[in-house]
Every structure is written in structure tokens, then in C-alpha cells.
Design a protein around this motif. Structure first.
Motif, PDB file in Angstrom:
ATOM      1  N   GLN A 142       0.836  -1.206   0.000  1.00 39.04           N
ATOM      2  CA  GLN A 142       0.000   0.000   0.000  1.00 39.04           C
ATOM      3  C   GLN A 142       0.868   1.253   0.000  1.00 39.04           C
ATOM      4  OE1 GLN A 142      -2.457  -0.484   3.472  1.00 39.04           O
ATOM      5  NE2 GLN A 142      -3.721  -2.078   2.542  1.00 39.04           N
ATOM      6  N   LEU A 143       1.968   1.203   0.752  1.00 35.54           N
ATOM      7  CA  LEU A 143       2.875   2.352   0.820  1.00 35.54           C
ATOM      8  C   LEU A 143       3.678   2.527  -0.468  1.00 35.54           C
ATOM      9  CD1 LEU A 143       4.197   1.896   4.466  1.00 35.54           C
ATOM     10  CD2 LEU A 143       2.815   3.809   3.633  1.00 35.54           C
ATOM     11  N   PHE A 144       4.003   1.403  -1.114  1.00 34.82           N
ATOM     12  CA  PHE A 144       4.844   1.434  -2.312  1.00 34.82           C
ATOM     13  C   PHE A 144       4.177   0.622  -3.429  1.00 34.82           C
ATOM     14  CE2 PHE A 144       7.614   1.686   1.420  1.00 34.82           C
ATOM     15  CZ  PHE A 144       8.265   2.886   1.186  1.00 34.82           C
ATOM     16  N   PRO A 145       3.072   1.132  -3.994  1.00 39.21           N
ATOM     17  CA  PRO A 145       2.312   0.348  -4.971  1.00 39.21           C
ATOM     18  C   PRO A 145       3.067   0.062  -6.270  1.00 39.21           C
ATOM     19  CG  PRO A 145       1.441   2.585  -4.803  1.00 39.21           C
ATOM     20  CD  PRO A 145       2.466   2.432  -3.723  1.00 39.21           C
ATOM     21  N   ASP A 146       4.063   0.871  -6.600  1.00 39.39           N
ATOM     22  CA  ASP A 146       4.794   0.683  -7.856  1.00 39.39           C
ATOM     23  C   ASP A 146       6.086  -0.104  -7.692  1.00 39.39           C
ATOM     24  OD1 ASP A 146       2.823   2.180  -9.166  1.00 39.39           O
ATOM     25  OD2 ASP A 146       3.841   4.074  -8.688  1.00 39.39           O
ATOM     26  N   LEU A 147       6.359  -0.560  -6.491  1.00 39.14           N
ATOM     27  CA  LEU A 147       7.599  -1.284  -6.220  1.00 39.14           C
ATOM     28  C   LEU A 147       7.535  -2.683  -6.850  1.00 39.14           C
ATOM     29  CD1 LEU A 147      10.160  -0.510  -4.588  1.00 39.14           C
ATOM     30  CD2 LEU A 147       9.206  -1.800  -2.694  1.00 39.14           C
ATOM     31  N   PRO A 148       8.547  -3.042  -7.637  1.00 36.31           N
ATOM     32  CA  PRO A 148       8.559  -4.404  -8.208  1.00 36.31           C
ATOM     33  C   PRO A 148       8.544  -5.457  -7.096  1.00 36.31           C
ATOM     34  CG  PRO A 148      10.234  -3.019  -9.239  1.00 36.31           C
ATOM     35  CD  PRO A 148       9.682  -2.247  -8.074  1.00 36.31           C
TER      36      PRO A 148
END
Length: 196
Positions: free
Chosen positions: A143-149
Motif C-alpha cells: 500500500q505504501l509502495f504500490p509501484d515497487l517491483p
């Protein structure tokens, strides 16, 4: 006849796990001695090795119970933190982890003190329990880093777990490097509030 033999073996297995668990609770992993286990279980020393390959396998069985109890505590904390911010969810999980470690210090330490590496034969249930713990952490991080692979998210999950685990471990040790026990929760919250 085979059914009765298997039944006796299973009964002895449960007894050995109970005895080993009680020994770990009272004296830690280092207190575990095969002769003491056999005496308390009222069996021959060799009977232990008819049920378990070695003492490490017996400890793994105890660890299975411990991991299950830890997982239940963390899952309860996750459920109670539903709808809160991702950071609040992470803090709730860390409080459950800390509470379990404080209440069950020797059993908790046995999860990590057993000599086991990635290359060793790690039981599937152990990896599944660890995976479930990591999955709980991954939800608020995603949720905090939605674009993180996914690979980077997995690395961050392990980094956060290691950070919280390290703070708890140092906080529960009586060493000069120890975190002051009354400040463990605050230190964990400071770290987790910096995430995101």
C-alpha cells in the motif's frame, strides 16, 4: 498390530515434543539434553531416535508449535488493525511480535537459535509459516509502495522484519548493547514510522 505400534509411536512423539518444549521454556535451547528428555518422557534414550532423526528434528517440531502460536498472535493483530494506516498496521504487527517474544522468550529464541541454513533441509511447514508472516508485512508495504517491483518489495519485507527482529532481540538481551527494554516499542515505532 501395526496400528497399535503407530499409535504408540505417535503418543511418544507428542510426549517428546511436550517434554522438549517444557525444557526449552524453562532453560532455553541450550538446556535441551537427550538423556533428560528420555528420563522425563519415561522412555529409552534410543526411543527418541526411533521417532525423530535427531534432536534438531525434535526442536523443529517444538518450533512448529511456536511458529503457529506466533502466527496466530500476528494474525490477530493484523485483523484488529484493519482499516488503519499502513504504518499503524506495521506497528500493530510489531507489537504482537514483541509481546510474543517477551511472553515466550526461550521458545521464540529457539526459532532462530537452531542451527539451520538456507541450504539445509528446511521443512515445508516452516517455510510456509515464515511466508505467512512475511505476507502479513507485505500487505501494508504494498500500500505504501504500490509501484515497487515484487522482488524489491520482498527485499523490503525482509529488511523490515530483520530490523524489528534485531531491535526485539537486542532489547531482550542483558548486554551493554541492549536496547532499553522500556523503550523497545518506541524504537520500533520510530523505525516503522519512517517507512513510506
Amino acid at each position: 498390530m501395526a496400528g497399535k505400534v503407530q499409535e504408540r509411536k505417535e503418543k511418544l512423539r507428542v510426549t517428546l515434543i511436550d517434554v522438549a518444549q517444557n525444557q526449552i521454556v524453562s532453560g532455553g535451547l541450550a538446556s535441551l539434553k537427550a538423556r533428560d528428555i528420555a528420563r522425563q518422557a519415561e522412555c529409552a534414550l534410543g526411543a527418541i531416535y526411533n521417532v525423530f532423526d535427531d534432536i534438531n528434528a525434535l526442536v523443529m517440531a517444538v518450533n512448529g508449535r511456536t511458529f503457529h502460536a506466533l502466527g496466530a498472535d500476528v494474525t490477530a493483530a493484523v485483523e484488529q488493525a484493519q482499516g488503519q494506516s499502513p504504518n499503524a498496521q506495521l506497528i500493530a504487527m510489531s507489537k504482537a511480535y514483541l509481546g510474543f517474544a517477551v511472553d515466550n522468550t526461550h521458545l521464540w529464541r529457539a526459532l532462530f537459535d537452531l542451527d539451520m541454513s538456507v541450504e539445509s533441509q528446511v521443512p515445508d511447514w516452516y517455510l510456509a509459516e515464515l511466508g505467512q508472516l512475511f505476507a502479513h508485512i507485505a500487505v501494508p508495504l504494498a500500500q505504501l509502495f504500490p509501484d515497487l517491483p515484487e522482488a524489491e518489495l520482498d527485499l523490503m519485507v525482509r529488511a523490515l522484519f530483520s530490523s524489528v527482529h534485531g531491535i526485539v532481540l537486542l532489547g531482550l538481551q542483558n548486554r551493554i548493547s541492549a536496547v532499553p527494554r522500556d523503550q523497545i516499542e518506541m524504537m520500533i515505532a520510530q523505525v516503522l514510522n519512517q517507512v513510506g
